[in-house]
Design an enzyme around this catalytic site. Structure first.
Site, PDB file in Angstrom:
ATOM      1  N   SER A  57      -8.310  -4.617  -2.311  1.00  0.00           N
ATOM      2  CA  SER A  57      -8.496  -3.534  -1.351  1.00  0.00           C
ATOM      3  C   SER A  57      -9.798  -3.682  -0.577  1.00  0.00           C
ATOM      4  CB  SER A  57      -8.499  -2.189  -2.084  1.00  0.00           C
ATOM      5  OG  SER A  57      -8.754  -1.121  -1.190  1.00  0.00           O
ATOM      6  N   ASP A 111      -3.936   1.788   2.219  1.00  0.00           N
ATOM      7  CA  ASP A 111      -3.038   0.640   2.113  1.00  0.00           C
ATOM      8  C   ASP A 111      -3.623  -0.523   1.333  1.00  0.00           C
ATOM      9  OD1 ASP A 111      -4.840   0.588   4.154  1.00  0.00           O
ATOM     10  OD2 ASP A 111      -3.481  -0.155   5.679  1.00  0.00           O
ATOM     11  N   THR A 112      -4.050  -0.278   0.102  1.00  0.00           N
ATOM     12  CA  THR A 112      -4.397  -1.322  -0.847  1.00  0.00           C
ATOM     13  C   THR A 112      -3.148  -2.166  -1.115  1.00  0.00           C
ATOM     14  OG1 THR A 112      -6.108   0.013  -1.909  1.00  0.00           O
ATOM     15  CG2 THR A 112      -5.115  -1.692  -3.249  1.00  0.00           C
ATOM     16  N   VAL A 113      -3.313  -3.439  -1.507  1.00  0.00           N
ATOM     17  CA  VAL A 113      -2.155  -4.295  -1.785  1.00  0.00           C
ATOM     18  C   VAL A 113      -2.159  -4.711  -3.251  1.00  0.00           C
ATOM     19  CG1 VAL A 113      -2.134  -5.150   0.576  1.00  0.00           C
ATOM     20  CG2 VAL A 113      -3.337  -6.464  -1.181  1.00  0.00           C
ATOM     21  N   GLY A 170       0.784  -1.219   0.000  1.00  0.00           N
ATOM     22  CA  GLY A 170       0.000   0.000   0.000  1.00  0.00           C
ATOM     23  C   GLY A 170       0.818   1.272   0.000  1.00  0.00           C
TER      24      GLY A 170
END
Length: 419
Positions: free
Chosen positions: A252, A233-235, A49
């Protein structure tokens, strides 16, 4: 085969571009049971993220990136293609309680978890995505299943198979295709629940102390503070295998306290991820995964913009210009005072060997990440490495998040012996 991992090359926005440099290492061959060389391997770059990563949690973020890289590399060493390896990396990232994806995702206004995810295969150019899905622990598995089912061709009576499903329909489709459901109460963690309670108190305080005529303005300010760069903080991950195939994925839980049914960039085509093998018009294979404020990334289609920019000769300069001109200074975001987001980018091409041989194939991989948020956590690993490298990239001191950017990266050279 042999791979080379270069030490980090770091740039600030105001610095002039410099060329990426490579080192060299000895060739390593793996053998199958008959003793003949076997070509396996590849490279993976992941992110946990773009937002703000405190020093107190840096160890946890780095650790989950290491595990995600290892999961992908295990798949590559076993001969899996890029799309399978990138899925494995995302599952590991979704399973961490420290990331905003899958388990432990942000809760919406109603106190529920709704997730978005997508995946793209650079070889077939197929795409799969889910939006606002609840009760599924690993949304990327549903996106990958949609991609795989679409590759099988038309459904009965000539119907076109779906590539993007949302809400209860996505959940029901996933369960009918063998993906187990997960009770919503098990999706939340003590971290996500405590964050929800804090954000809810902030909103109630703001709305309860503001005169009616200014309530909308105050509510908006409260929302902006709650959805600042610390909550984005998306991955995601990008992968190349030794056949030169690339793949990208993103997952996300969305913005904290989002309205139920809101779908972010992680599920949108060309916004959350992009992967495309080289072809007649494209000399490079490219893969991109994004993170940040979904609305900003959707309105700029940043993943596809960055992928297109990577066809230029200088990868670093191309990404720098794309982030500046297509994102921070985008005409589609002129009303925004802070444009928050980040990308990881991988591009590769076949190497020209000093002594060409039909039994030797090489791939030159350039990998970069850039962000306008305070920080971004990344990890990377080639299949010849014993362990992944991780790094928390931060904006240069004195710069303003949303108005400045950081860019870093390196080069990896992969070689394989073909049977």
């Amino acid at each position: 085969y042999a791979g080379v991992m270069e030490s980090l090359i770091s740039y600030a926005e105001e610095q002039p571009p410099s060329s990426l440099m490579t080192n060299s290492s000895s060739l390593k061959q793996e053998s199958n049971e008959s003793g003949s060389p076997k070509c396996v391997g590849g490279f993976v770059l992941v992110h946990a993220g773009a937002g703000y990563h405190s020093e107190s949690k840096a160890k946890e973020y780095k650790h989950v990136c290491k595990r995600a890289c290892q999961r992908a590399v295990d798949q590559l060493r076993a001969g899996a293609l890029a799309v399978e390896a990138v899925t494995a990396a995302l599952v590991e990232l979704e399973d961490s309680p420290f990331t905003n994806a899958g388990l432990g995702s942000n809760l919406n206004l109603s106190g529920e978890i709704e997730c978005d995810a997508s995946i793209m295969d650079g070889k077939s150019l197929h795409f799969g995505a889910v939006g606002s899905i609840s009760g599924i622990k690993n949304p990327v598995l549903v996106a990958n299943c949609l991609l795989n089912e679409a590759q099988k061709g038309k459904l009965s009576a000539g119907r076109i198979p779906p590539c993007f499903l949302v809400g209860p329909g996505a959940h029901d489709w996933a369960v009918s295709h063998g993906i187990p459901p997960c009770p919503s109460e098990k999706m939340a963690t003590r971290f996500s629940l405590s964050a929800y309670k804090r954000n809810k108190r902030k909103m109630e305080l703001a709305e309860g102390t503001v005169p009616g005529q200014n309530r909308t303005k105050k509510r908006r300010q409260s929302s902006e503070n709650g959805n600042g760069s610390g909550c984005l903080d998306t991955v995601g991950a990008v992968v190349v295998d030794l056949e030169g195939n690339v793949a990208a994925a993103v997952s996300s839980g969305g913005l904290a306290m989002k309205h139920p049914g809101r779908i972010g960039q992680a599920a949108h085509y060309g916004c959350g991820c992009w992967a495309e093998n080289s072809g007649n018009m494209n000399p490079y294979s490219t893969a991109v995964s994004t993170s940040g404020c979904g609305e900003h990334l959707i309105r700029t289609m940043l993943a596809r913009e960055c992928a297109a920019a990577m066809q230029s000769e200088d990868a670093h300069q191309a990404l720098l210009e794309a982030m500046q001109n297509k994102f921070i200074s985008s005409p589609f975001l002129t009303s925004e005072d802070r444009v928050l987001g980040g990308v990881i980018v991988l591009r590769c091409c076949r190497c020209v060997e000093a002594q060409p041989s039909p039994n030797i194939q090489g791939i030159l991989v350039e990998f970069l990440w850039s962000h306008t948020t305070e920080s971004m956590c990344v990890g990377y690993m080639s299949a010849q490495d014993s362990k992944a490298k991780t790094h928390i990239s931060r904006l240069p001191p004195g710069t303003v998040p949303g108005q400045s950017l950081a860019i870093e990266g390196g080069v990896c050279r992969l070689k394989g012996v073909v049977e």
